[in-house]
Design a protein around this motif. Structure first.
Motif, PDB file in Angstrom:
ATOM      1  N   PHE A 164       0.821  -1.207   0.000  1.00 43.67           N
ATOM      2  CA  PHE A 164       0.000   0.000   0.000  1.00 43.67           C
ATOM      3  C   PHE A 164       0.858   1.262   0.000  1.00 43.67           C
ATOM      4  O   PHE A 164       2.053   1.227   0.294  1.00 43.67           O
ATOM      5  CB  PHE A 164      -0.957   0.017   1.199  1.00 43.67           C
ATOM      6  N   VAL A 165       0.185   2.361  -0.326  1.00 39.64           N
ATOM      7  CA  VAL A 165       0.815   3.681  -0.361  1.00 39.64           C
ATOM      8  C   VAL A 165      -0.089   4.646   0.381  1.00 39.64           C
ATOM      9  O   VAL A 165      -1.309   4.655   0.161  1.00 39.64           O
ATOM     10  CB  VAL A 165       1.011   4.173  -1.810  1.00 39.64           C
ATOM     11  N   THR A 166       0.489   5.457   1.256  1.00 35.87           N
ATOM     12  CA  THR A 166      -0.290   6.504   1.937  1.00 35.87           C
ATOM     13  C   THR A 166       0.117   7.885   1.438  1.00 35.87           C
ATOM     14  O   THR A 166       1.187   8.059   0.850  1.00 35.87           O
ATOM     15  CB  THR A 166      -0.084   6.493   3.461  1.00 35.87           C
ATOM     16  N   ASN A 167      -0.748   8.850   1.717  1.00 35.72           N
ATOM     17  CA  ASN A 167      -0.340  10.241   1.528  1.00 35.72           C
ATOM     18  C   ASN A 167       0.425  10.688   2.773  1.00 35.72           C
ATOM     19  O   ASN A 167       0.812   9.870   3.612  1.00 35.72           O
ATOM     20  CB  ASN A 167      -1.547  11.133   1.225  1.00 35.72           C
ATOM     21  N   SER A 168       0.639  11.980   2.915  1.00 35.37           N
ATOM     22  CA  SER A 168       1.460  12.483   4.025  1.00 35.37           C
ATOM     23  C   SER A 168       0.728  12.517   5.358  1.00 35.37           C
ATOM     24  O   SER A 168       1.295  12.959   6.356  1.00 35.37           O
ATOM     25  CB  SER A 168       1.964  13.904   3.697  1.00 35.37           C
ATOM     26  N   PHE A 169      -0.507  12.036   5.386  1.00 35.27           N
ATOM     27  CA  PHE A 169      -1.253  12.016   6.644  1.00 35.27           C
ATOM     28  C   PHE A 169      -1.903  10.656   6.868  1.00 35.27           C
ATOM     29  O   PHE A 169      -2.905  10.540   7.557  1.00 35.27           O
ATOM     30  CB  PHE A 169      -2.297  13.134   6.665  1.00 35.27           C
ATOM     31  N   GLY A 170      -1.335   9.634   6.263  1.00 35.76           N
ATOM     32  CA  GLY A 170      -1.762   8.278   6.552  1.00 35.76           C
ATOM     33  C   GLY A 170      -2.960   7.773   5.771  1.00 35.76           C
ATOM     34  O   GLY A 170      -3.388   6.638   5.989  1.00 35.76           O
ATOM     35  N   ARG A 171      -3.496   8.601   4.885  1.00 32.97           N
ATOM     36  CA  ARG A 171      -4.648   8.136   4.100  1.00 32.97           C
ATOM     37  C   ARG A 171      -4.177   7.145   3.042  1.00 32.97           C
ATOM     38  O   ARG A 171      -3.207   7.400   2.336  1.00 32.97           O
ATOM     39  CB  ARG A 171      -5.373   9.322   3.448  1.00 32.97           C
ATOM     40  N   ILE A 172      -4.886   6.016   2.911  1.00 35.44           N
ATOM     41  CA  ILE A 172      -4.524   5.009   1.922  1.00 35.44           C
ATOM     42  C   ILE A 172      -4.882   5.514   0.529  1.00 35.44           C
ATOM     43  O   ILE A 172      -6.049   5.774   0.219  1.00 35.44           O
ATOM     44  CB  ILE A 172      -5.247   3.672   2.192  1.00 35.44           C
ATOM     45  N   LEU A 173      -3.861   5.655  -0.297  1.00 35.20           N
ATOM     46  CA  LEU A 173      -4.079   6.062  -1.683  1.00 35.20           C
ATOM     47  C   LEU A 173      -4.240   4.849  -2.592  1.00 35.20           C
ATOM     48  O   LEU A 173      -4.941   4.917  -3.599  1.00 35.20           O
ATOM     49  CB  LEU A 173      -2.900   6.907  -2.173  1.00 35.20           C
ATOM     50  N   TYR A 174      -3.561   3.770  -2.224  1.00 34.73           N
ATOM     51  CA  TYR A 174      -3.651   2.547  -3.022  1.00 34.73           C
ATOM     52  C   TYR A 174      -3.320   1.349  -2.142  1.00 34.73           C
ATOM     53  O   TYR A 174      -2.399   1.414  -1.319  1.00 34.73           O
ATOM     54  CB  TYR A 174      -2.673   2.586  -4.203  1.00 34.73           C
ATOM     55  N   GLN A 175      -4.085   0.280  -2.335  1.00 35.27           N
ATOM     56  CA  GLN A 175      -3.786  -0.980  -1.650  1.00 35.27           C
ATOM     57  C   GLN A 175      -3.901  -2.116  -2.646  1.00 35.27           C
ATOM     58  O   GLN A 175      -4.922  -2.268  -3.331  1.00 35.27           O
ATOM     59  CB  GLN A 175      -4.730  -1.222  -0.475  1.00 35.27           C
ATOM     60  N   ALA A 176      -2.855  -2.935  -2.733  1.00 35.53           N
ATOM     61  CA  ALA A 176      -2.848  -4.081  -3.628  1.00 35.53           C
ATOM     62  C   ALA A 176      -3.651  -5.236  -3.038  1.00 35.53           C
ATOM     63  O   ALA A 176      -3.983  -5.254  -1.854  1.00 35.53           O
ATOM     64  CB  ALA A 176      -1.408  -4.517  -3.894  1.00 35.53           C
ATOM     65  N   SER A 177      -3.921  -6.230  -3.864  1.00 37.10           N
ATOM     66  CA  SER A 177      -4.669  -7.402  -3.425  1.00 37.10           C
ATOM     67  C   SER A 177      -3.801  -8.270  -2.518  1.00 37.10           C
ATOM     68  O   SER A 177      -2.587  -8.097  -2.414  1.00 37.10           O
ATOM     69  CB  SER A 177      -5.127  -8.215  -4.634  1.00 37.10           C
ATOM     70  N   HIS A 178      -4.433  -9.252  -1.902  1.00 35.57           N
ATOM     71  CA  HIS A 178      -3.719 -10.183  -1.025  1.00 35.57           C
ATOM     72  C   HIS A 178      -3.186 -11.402  -1.781  1.00 35.57           C
ATOM     73  O   HIS A 178      -2.458 -12.206  -1.193  1.00 35.57           O
ATOM     74  CB  HIS A 178      -4.641 -10.666   0.095  1.00 35.57           C
ATOM     75  N   THR A 179      -3.533 -11.527  -3.058  1.00 36.89           N
ATOM     76  CA  THR A 179      -3.204 -12.762  -3.765  1.00 36.89           C
ATOM     77  C   THR A 179      -2.478 -12.566  -5.095  1.00 36.89           C
ATOM     78  O   THR A 179      -1.809 -13.493  -5.555  1.00 36.89           O
ATOM     79  CB  THR A 179      -4.491 -13.559  -4.053  1.00 36.89           C
ATOM     80  N   ASP A 180      -2.605 -11.414  -5.710  1.00 38.53           N
ATOM     81  CA  ASP A 180      -2.115 -11.244  -7.082  1.00 38.53           C
ATOM     82  C   ASP A 180      -0.817 -10.453  -7.146  1.00 38.53           C
ATOM     83  O   ASP A 180      -0.566  -9.570  -6.316  1.00 38.53           O
ATOM     84  CB  ASP A 180      -3.166 -10.514  -7.929  1.00 38.53           C
ATOM     85  N   GLU A 181      -0.011 -10.756  -8.156  1.00 38.75           N
ATOM     86  CA  GLU A 181       1.132  -9.915  -8.463  1.00 38.75           C
ATOM     87  C   GLU A 181       0.622  -8.592  -9.024  1.00 38.75           C
ATOM     88  O   GLU A 181      -0.321  -8.573  -9.818  1.00 38.75           O
ATOM     89  CB  GLU A 181       2.041 -10.601  -9.484  1.00 38.75           C
ATOM     90  N   GLU A 182       1.240  -7.501  -8.603  1.00 33.75           N
ATOM     91  CA  GLU A 182       0.781  -6.193  -9.063  1.00 33.75           C
ATOM     92  C   GLU A 182       1.957  -5.238  -9.245  1.00 33.75           C
ATOM     93  O   GLU A 182       2.923  -5.275  -8.471  1.00 33.75           O
ATOM     94  CB  GLU A 182      -0.214  -5.578  -8.073  1.00 33.75           C
TER      95      GLU A 182
END
Length: 294
Positions: free
Chosen positions: A233-251
């Motif tokens: 996953f990636v957050t912004n500068s205040f912890g908001r999730i901007l992107y979260q990958a799946s638990h099973t797939d290559e991404e």
């Protein structure tokens, strides 16, 4: 202040026993990220092999390599060709009988900027890292790349706010966490979810407390008794999730991060301003016994 953005790429992938196959796959996926506009690309922890720390086996030391060495040479050429920064987690052979869990940083011109050696080494069922890795002695480091000053920490480091804070205080504009963590196959779904949420929450808290983005890159796939849970996953500068990958797939994903938002968040939530550094001496103690806590 004019807006400044950096495009960060994450590579979440599965691995095999074949080290060269893993390197080739990683190179292909770095190319894919660069094709999507990435300027900095982070690979997962120990991407050149299966996660071998699930057992204590002396043969696994053969997987180690010097840094700089073959992997940094190959990735340095790739970084220079594509004009991207690459964050690469490797099993380092420092000397005969001396090994580290180490991340190397290659700048966008292909040059080797240096390494960070993992400071916090776990020793738990399925994660017997103390058998393989000497605790890091580089200290917490930042790397002044072409696109941003980045901090790099590794997996178990992500549970420690002290590591994130010190790296931030040294000037990091974002924190990268190459990671290898998963669920035991026998666990139930509520336990799995609780563990993942704790893992993500502690890292998001580093983003909030320090006012900088966090990029956490995990592996996927079944290895031995472990299902690696992905969920990079990636957050912004205040912890908001901007992107979260799946638990099973290559991404392979690229996220644009604002480097100017940190000032805005830090101004409105002035945690760094209000730190009482005169009161923090006890943090250097392992634990405060009764007579020390009065």
């Amino acid at each position: 202040m004019s807006e400044r953005n950096v495009n960060v790429g994450i590579v979440q992938m599965s691995c095999t026993k074949n080290s060269e196959e893993n390197l080739i796959k990683a190179i292909e996926k770095v190319r894919e990220a660069a094709g999507k506009g990435a300027q900095i690309v982070c690979l997962q922890e120990l991407f050149r092999s299966l996660y071998f720390c699930d057992v204590e086996d002396y043969d696994n030391f053969k997987l180690a390599e010097p840094i700089p060495g073959p992997s940094t040479e190959a990735l340095g050429k790739l970084a220079g060709e594509l004009g991207v920064v690459i964050v690469a987690s490797l099993f380092e052979k420092r000397a005969e009988g001396l090994y580290h869990n180490t991340t190397a940083v290659l700048d966008a011109d292909g040059s080797y900027l240096g390494k960070y050696r993992k400071m916090h080494i776990p020793d738990d069922p399925g994660y017997y890292e103390k058998f393989y890795f000497t605790p890091g002695d580089t200290g917490y480091r930042i790397f002044d790349t072409k696109f941003a000053k980045i901090g790099v920490l590794i997996c178990w480091d992500q549970w420690y706010p002290e590591a994130a804070r010190i790296t931030t205080l040294k000037g990091a504009e974002m924190l990268f966490y190459p990671t290898a963590i998963g669920w035991h196959r026998s666990q139930d779904d509520p336990t799995n979810n609780e563990q993942y949420q704790a893992w993500q929450t502690i890292q998001r808290s580093h983003s909030v407390a320090n006012g900088i983005p966090v990029i956490s890159v995990n592996r996927v796939g079944a290895e031995g008794e472990m299902n690696f849970w992905g969920g990079s996953f990636v957050t912004n500068s205040f912890g908001r999730i901007l992107y979260q990958a799946s638990h099973t797939d290559e991404e392979v994903h690229v996220e644009s991060l604002s480097m100017t938002k940190s000032n805005e968040y830090r101004t409105h939530w002035p945690f760094l301003r209000d730190r009482r550094i005169d009161s923090y001496d006890p943090i250097t103690k392992r634990f405060l016994d009764e007579d020390e806590s009065r």
